[in-house]
Design an enzyme around this catalytic site. Structure first.
Site, PDB file in Angstrom:
ATOM      1  CG  LEU A  25      -2.012  -1.050   1.287  1.00  0.00           C
ATOM      2  CD1 LEU A  25      -2.756  -0.961   2.613  1.00  0.00           C
ATOM      3  CD2 LEU A  25      -2.975  -0.922   0.105  1.00  0.00           C
ATOM      4  CD  GLU A  31       1.968  -6.138   6.506  1.00  0.00           C
ATOM      5  OE1 GLU A  31       2.347  -5.041   6.944  1.00  0.00           O
ATOM      6  OE2 GLU A  31       1.523  -6.283   5.353  1.00  0.00           O
TER       7      GLU A  31
HETATM    8 NI    NI Z   1       3.555  -3.186   2.685  1.00  0.00          NI
END
Ligand code: NI
Length: 171
Positions: free
Chosen positions: A94, A136
């Site tokens: 993102l 992550e």
């Molecule tokens: Ni990412």
């Protein structure tokens, strides 16, 4: 509250996030709730706190992309404790919108983390979930998935992003 997603180029994405020491606080629960909300709004399958400008070791994952919520996972202070095999597929982030690159990662991964109450747990994931654990956890260590693509591709993306920043198309 939906936060805007911090984009590649912001230093918060490239420094290690701070360990969480206080659990089960209203503030931590609110952060987790806001992270899920921000992730769903951005249509992501994972989000790390630095991506909303908060340098703390908290990540949320939902590989069902906001389906029924049954895949909701919270990882606090996560560490990868086991990796096996290999998988190659396209990965995006993102914080680097508009780009996707092939990344080779371990296929089966065990993560050790704490939940919002501070309880330690281990979880093993394969394929997409393994990739999410790694992606992550990398974020919380100040690493973007771009560090796993070739120097050539990384430089190309960096140049394109620089152009977009100049044109005011990257914020
Ligand atoms: Ni990412």
């Amino acid at each position: 509250m939906i936060y805007p997603i911090v984009k590649f180029g912001d230093p918060v994405l490239e420094k290690p996030a701070e360990t969480v020491h206080e659990f089960d606080t209203p503030e931590l629960h609110k952060l987790i709730e806001d992270m899920f909300e921000s992730m769903y709004a951005a249509k992501g399958v994972g989000l790390a706190a630095p991506q909303i400008g908060i340098s703390r070791r908290v990540a949320v994952i939902d590989t069902s992309v906001g389906g029924d919520g049954s895949q909701k996972l919270v990882l606090i202070n996560p560490e990868i404790v086991r990796k096996e095999g290999k998988q190659t597929s396209e990965e995006g982030c993102l914080s680097v919108p508009g780009f996707r690159e092939e990344v080779t990662r371990p296929k089966r991964v065990t993560v050790r983390a704490q939940n919002a109450k501070g309880e330690t747990f281990e979880m093993t994931g394969e394929e997409v979930l393994a990739r999410a654990f790694l992606h992550e956890t990398d974020h919380l260590n100040g690493k973007l998935y771009l560090s796993h693509v070739s120097v050539l591709k990384r430089d190309l993306i960096r140049r394109k992003v620089r152009k977009m920043i100049k044109a005011g198309e990257w914020s």
